[in-house]
Design an enzyme around this catalytic site. Sequence first.
Site, short mmCIF file in Angstrom:
data_model
loop_
_atom_site.label_atom_id
_atom_site.label_comp_id
_atom_site.label_asym_id
_atom_site.label_seq_id
_atom_site.Cartn_x
_atom_site.Cartn_y
_atom_site.Cartn_z
CB CYS A 1 -28.75 -57.67 -17.60
SG CYS A 1 -28.82 -59.19 -16.63
CG HIS A 2 -24.52 -60.31 -16.92
ND1 HIS A 2 -25.78 -60.68 -16.52
CD2 HIS A 2 -23.65 -60.85 -16.03
CE1 HIS A 2 -25.68 -61.43 -15.42
NE2 HIS A 2 -24.41 -61.53 -15.11
#
Length: 198
Positions: free
Chosen positions: A113-114
């Site tokens: 994800c991030h």
Amino acid sequence: MAASLDGLRVAFLVAPEGVEQVELTEPWRAVGEAGGQAELVSVSSGPVQAFNHLDKADTFTVDRTVDQVGSANYDGLVLPGGVANPDALRRYPEAVRFVGGFFSAQKPVAAICHAPWMLIEADVVRGRNVTSYPSLATDLRNAGANWADEQVVVDSGLVTSRTPDDLNAFCAKLVEEVAEGKHRAQARSAHREEAETG
């Protein structure tokens, strides 16, 4: 036959607040089911507050802080996502060094994800094939990575995925890469800039 992590230790690095809970708990479960030992590492001791998107979820107890351990203590590293989590972590030089140490030691790293923001901060994505949450694509390309919109991307010990929807593929690949052990391309990634300028 599924990969075995018997006798192997995997660090999960998170900030004190902001980690996406499912991106912590599902890889943690996968490591345990493969026979590995997972440890929660953060920049400070005490509880870590996880989130389900923007809502507070459970808290988790930190096992070690980054000033107590290094890559030598583990066989692999998992970087869970959540927007706030890597954004907070990358402000701590000791956390960035902790991540970079796994690349120098040629050990597997998995980021979802991030979380690849931490890879950018550690300057270890130049020339590597990665994916991430789509909003990080430009950041990763600007850092020299080859970004692809794929469920999971594996590049010589570096495992990346986009979102919680990709967790099954992410977990399977992170277990596989940790089971395989060291990957020489990780160290080349960590030292590529030195080689190019040396």
